[in-house]
Design a protein around this motif. Structure first.
Motif, PDB file in Angstrom:
ATOM      1  N   ASN A  15      26.838  33.860  84.387  1.00 37.09           N
ATOM      2  CA  ASN A  15      26.540  32.410  84.351  1.00 37.09           C
ATOM      3  C   ASN A  15      25.041  32.086  83.838  1.00 37.09           C
ATOM      4  OD1 ASN A  15      25.569  32.441  86.941  1.00 37.09           O
ATOM      5  ND2 ASN A  15      27.067  30.753  87.474  1.00 37.09           N
ATOM      6  N   GLY A  16      24.146  33.076  84.119  1.00 42.36           N
ATOM      7  CA  GLY A  16      22.632  32.991  84.039  1.00 42.36           C
ATOM      8  C   GLY A  16      21.987  32.800  85.262  1.00 42.36           C
ATOM      9  N   HIS A  17      22.707  32.640  86.226  1.00 43.91           N
ATOM     10  CA  HIS A  17      21.944  32.587  87.675  1.00 43.91           C
ATOM     11  C   HIS A  17      21.482  33.590  88.097  1.00 43.91           C
ATOM     12  CE1 HIS A  17      21.440  30.450  91.675  1.00 43.91           C
ATOM     13  NE2 HIS A  17      21.719  31.457  92.213  1.00 43.91           N
ATOM     14  N   GLU A  18      20.096  33.468  88.647  1.00 44.84           N
ATOM     15  CA  GLU A  18      19.471  34.649  89.135  1.00 44.84           C
ATOM     16  C   GLU A  18      19.424  34.808  90.600  1.00 44.84           C
ATOM     17  OE1 GLU A  18      15.233  34.556  87.568  1.00 44.84           O
ATOM     18  OE2 GLU A  18      14.981  36.498  88.001  1.00 44.84           O
ATOM     19  N   ALA A  19      20.425  35.780  91.185  1.00 41.78           N
ATOM     20  CA  ALA A  19      20.776  35.776  92.313  1.00 41.78           C
ATOM     21  C   ALA A  19      19.678  36.660  93.176  1.00 41.78           C
ATOM     22  CB  ALA A  19      22.196  36.301  92.702  1.00 41.78           C
ATOM     23  N   LEU A  20      19.129  37.475  92.540  1.00 39.06           N
ATOM     24  CA  LEU A  20      18.066  38.494  93.072  1.00 39.06           C
ATOM     25  C   LEU A  20      17.019  38.878  92.166  1.00 39.06           C
ATOM     26  CD1 LEU A  20      20.450  41.368  94.802  1.00 39.06           C
ATOM     27  CD2 LEU A  20      19.473  39.354  96.015  1.00 39.06           C
ATOM     28  N   LYS A  21      15.934  38.296  92.691  1.00 42.72           N
ATOM     29  CA  LYS A  21      14.481  38.357  91.696  1.00 42.72           C
ATOM     30  C   LYS A  21      13.699  39.397  92.261  1.00 42.72           C
ATOM     31  CE  LYS A  21      15.061  33.394  91.784  1.00 42.72           C
ATOM     32  NZ  LYS A  21      14.521  32.167  92.374  1.00 42.72           N
ATOM     33  N   GLY A  22      14.107  40.823  92.299  1.00 40.59           N
ATOM     34  CA  GLY A  22      13.244  41.971  92.736  1.00 40.59           C
ATOM     35  C   GLY A  22      13.153  42.174  94.189  1.00 40.59           C
ATOM     36  N   ILE A  23      14.028  42.664  94.701  1.00 35.99           N
ATOM     37  CA  ILE A  23      13.987  42.654  96.169  1.00 35.99           C
ATOM     38  C   ILE A  23      13.761  44.284  96.398  1.00 35.99           C
ATOM     39  CG2 ILE A  23      15.391  42.796  98.136  1.00 35.99           C
ATOM     40  CD1 ILE A  23      16.320  40.194  97.717  1.00 35.99           C
ATOM     41  N   SER A  24      12.593  44.822  97.401  1.00 35.60           N
ATOM     42  CA  SER A  24      12.350  46.252  97.761  1.00 35.60           C
ATOM     43  C   SER A  24      12.465  46.085  99.224  1.00 35.60           C
ATOM     44  CB  SER A  24      11.107  46.413  97.070  1.00 35.60           C
ATOM     45  OG  SER A  24      11.266  46.530  95.887  1.00 35.60           O
ATOM     46  N   LEU A  25      13.060  47.081  99.766  1.00 40.05           N
ATOM     47  CA  LEU A  25      13.495  47.144 101.349  1.00 40.05           C
ATOM     48  C   LEU A  25      13.518  48.378 101.695  1.00 40.05           C
ATOM     49  CD1 LEU A  25      14.084  44.711 103.275  1.00 40.05           C
ATOM     50  CD2 LEU A  25      16.596  44.668 102.668  1.00 40.05           C
ATOM     51  N   ALA A  26      13.406  48.965 102.589  1.00 37.16           N
ATOM     52  CA  ALA A  26      13.596  50.259 103.448  1.00 37.16           C
ATOM     53  C   ALA A  26      13.831  50.090 104.874  1.00 37.16           C
ATOM     54  CB  ALA A  26      12.226  51.105 103.358  1.00 37.16           C
ATOM     55  N   VAL A  27      15.071  50.797 105.287  1.00 40.58           N
ATOM     56  CA  VAL A  27      15.755  50.647 106.518  1.00 40.58           C
ATOM     57  C   VAL A  27      15.611  52.280 106.997  1.00 40.58           C
ATOM     58  CG1 VAL A  27      17.802  50.360 107.833  1.00 40.58           C
ATOM     59  CG2 VAL A  27      16.928  48.787 105.944  1.00 40.58           C
ATOM     60  N   GLU A  28      14.883  52.512 108.293  1.00 43.46           N
ATOM     61  CA  GLU A  28      15.137  53.722 108.674  1.00 43.46           C
ATOM     62  C   GLU A  28      16.211  54.316 109.311  1.00 43.46           C
ATOM     63  OE1 GLU A  28      12.410  55.866 108.883  1.00 43.46           O
ATOM     64  OE2 GLU A  28      10.597  54.443 108.119  1.00 43.46           O
ATOM     65  N   GLN A  29      16.414  55.701 109.287  1.00 43.92           N
ATOM     66  CA  GLN A  29      17.558  56.427 109.986  1.00 43.92           C
ATOM     67  C   GLN A  29      17.706  55.775 111.340  1.00 43.92           C
ATOM     68  OE1 GLN A  29      17.918  60.610 109.516  1.00 43.92           O
ATOM     69  NE2 GLN A  29      19.806  60.397 110.492  1.00 43.92           N
ATOM     70  N   GLY A  30      18.585  55.612 111.823  1.00 44.85           N
ATOM     71  CA  GLY A  30      18.881  55.035 113.350  1.00 44.85           C
ATOM     72  C   GLY A  30      18.518  53.652 113.663  1.00 44.85           C
ATOM     73  N   ASP A  31      17.967  52.844 112.816  1.00 42.20           N
ATOM     74  CA  ASP A  31      17.672  51.609 112.793  1.00 42.20           C
ATOM     75  C   ASP A  31      18.788  50.560 113.192  1.00 42.20           C
ATOM     76  OD1 ASP A  31      16.140  49.299 113.169  1.00 42.20           O
ATOM     77  OD2 ASP A  31      15.196  49.510 111.137  1.00 42.20           O
ATOM     78  N   PHE A  32      18.740  49.301 113.767  1.00 45.65           N
ATOM     79  CA  PHE A  32      19.737  48.258 113.882  1.00 45.65           C
ATOM     80  C   PHE A  32      19.103  47.174 113.153  1.00 45.65           C
ATOM     81  CE2 PHE A  32      23.665  47.267 116.486  1.00 45.65           C
ATOM     82  CZ  PHE A  32      23.888  46.230 115.579  1.00 45.65           C
ATOM     83  N   PHE A  33      19.390  46.797 111.978  1.00 40.44           N
ATOM     84  CA  PHE A  33      18.426  45.999 110.926  1.00 40.44           C
ATOM     85  C   PHE A  33      19.208  44.838 110.734  1.00 40.44           C
ATOM     86  CE2 PHE A  33      16.803  44.692 106.906  1.00 40.44           C
ATOM     87  CZ  PHE A  33      15.329  45.213 106.949  1.00 40.44           C
ATOM     88  N   ALA A  34      18.749  43.588 110.625  1.00 35.60           N
ATOM     89  CA  ALA A  34      19.355  42.287 110.081  1.00 35.60           C
ATOM     90  C   ALA A  34      18.790  41.698 108.764  1.00 35.60           C
ATOM     91  CB  ALA A  34      19.291  41.209 111.486  1.00 35.60           C
ATOM     92  N   LEU A  35      19.684  41.361 108.091  1.00 32.16           N
ATOM     93  CA  LEU A  35      19.219  40.839 106.800  1.00 32.16           C
ATOM     94  C   LEU A  35      19.501  39.286 106.887  1.00 32.16           C
ATOM     95  CD1 LEU A  35      18.203  41.322 103.926  1.00 32.16           C
ATOM     96  CD2 LEU A  35      20.498  41.664 103.333  1.00 32.16           C
TER      97      LEU A  35
END
Ligand code: ADP
Ligand code: ADP
Length: 227
Positions: A15-35
């Motif tokens: 429908n043209g809605h831009e839900a993600l506008k270029g997201i970059s992210l790194a999560v290390e092995q073993g991490d407990f990560f919140a988005l």
């Protein structure tokens, strides 16, 4: 090494809605990560793309170094996902749901059964193993979803709002369970939540997205210092 690497991820819905506008992210092995992020920020869209349920418009996702587009099966084997909605067959028996899922990942029935028994017990739904899933309470269904995501022993577990609508007692025991598998099995965990206390209890690192863009990516400790 990195459990998850997201590079310049874009999603524009039909429908043209831009839900993600270029997201970059790194999560290390073993991490407990919140988005983290408010409703509509793009959290579920991000998870949907990582779980191959939603097609990205552009960008790259790698799971433990396997590119999701180019090495799809190897990437997916590393990953277990707990979406918000209960998407299992409600008429299938609890135990069978787990064994069937193991089969999708090429597990032998004996191996899948052993894993199913382990998680049914550890998550406190062993008594319900021979009951159709529709007979389970909401909290039990939530735990069944977690068991199903873990059946093939993924190295990365992603949960979308895992304790939404769950009472405080079950929430605490789910927190304990997740902390245990992160610590003792080394499973990297990423969860989305709009509930800061949950992230505070569990997570070492966080990212905040808003309106499809990354607005913060830091440790929980330094986030709390800023508040
Ligand atoms: P969150 O999980 O952070 O609440 P979502 O990823 O569900 O956010 O949604 C991000 C944005 O994309 C919202 O504005 C939402 O309305 C929109 N959106 C989600 N799914 C669709 C869809 N299938 N078609 C169009 N827009 C959508
Ligand atoms: P395909 O490669 O043919 O698209 P998938 O590997 O996406 O198939 O899915 C195979 C089966 O595994 C599906 O029937 C689906 O129910 C289940 N499945 C795939 N991904 C997930 C997931 N993240 N969580 C739960 N079940 C999943």
């Amino acid at each position: 090494s990195l459990a998850l690497e997201i590079s310049n991820l874009h999603k524009t819905y039909d429908n043209g809605h831009e839900a993600l506008k270029g997201i970059s992210l790194a999560v290390e092995q073993g991490d407990f990560f919140a988005l983290l992020g408010p409703n509509g920020a793009g959290k579920s869209t991000t998870i949907g793309i990582i779980s191959s349920l939603i097609n990205k418009t552009a960008g790259d996702v790698s799971i433990f170094g396997y590119n999701l587009a180019q090495q799809r099966f190897l990437a997916k084997k590393q990953l277990g996902v707990v979406p918000q909605e209960f998407n299992f067959n409600q008429f299938e028996k609890t135990k069978d749901i787990l064994v069937t899922q193991g089969g999708y990942y090429g597990m032998r029935p004996q191996q899948a059964k052993a894993q199913a028994d382990h998680y049914l017990k550890q998550l406190g739904i062993w008594d319900k193993r021979d009951v159709p899933a529709r007979m389970l309470s909401g909290g039990m269904k939530r735990r069944l979803m977690i068991a199903r995501a873990l059946i093939h022993e993924p190295n990365l577990l992603i949960l979308d709002e895992p304790t939404a609508g769950v009472d405080i007692e079950l929430r605490r025991s789910m927190w304990e369970f997740l902390t245990d598998i992160n610590k003792n099995k080394g499973i990297t965990i990423i969860l989305t939540t709009h509930y800061l206390e949950e992230a505070e209890q569990l997570c070492r690192n966080i990212a905040i997205i808003d309106k499809g863009s990354l607005v913060e990516n830091t440790s929980m400790k330094s986030l709390l210092r800023q508040l």
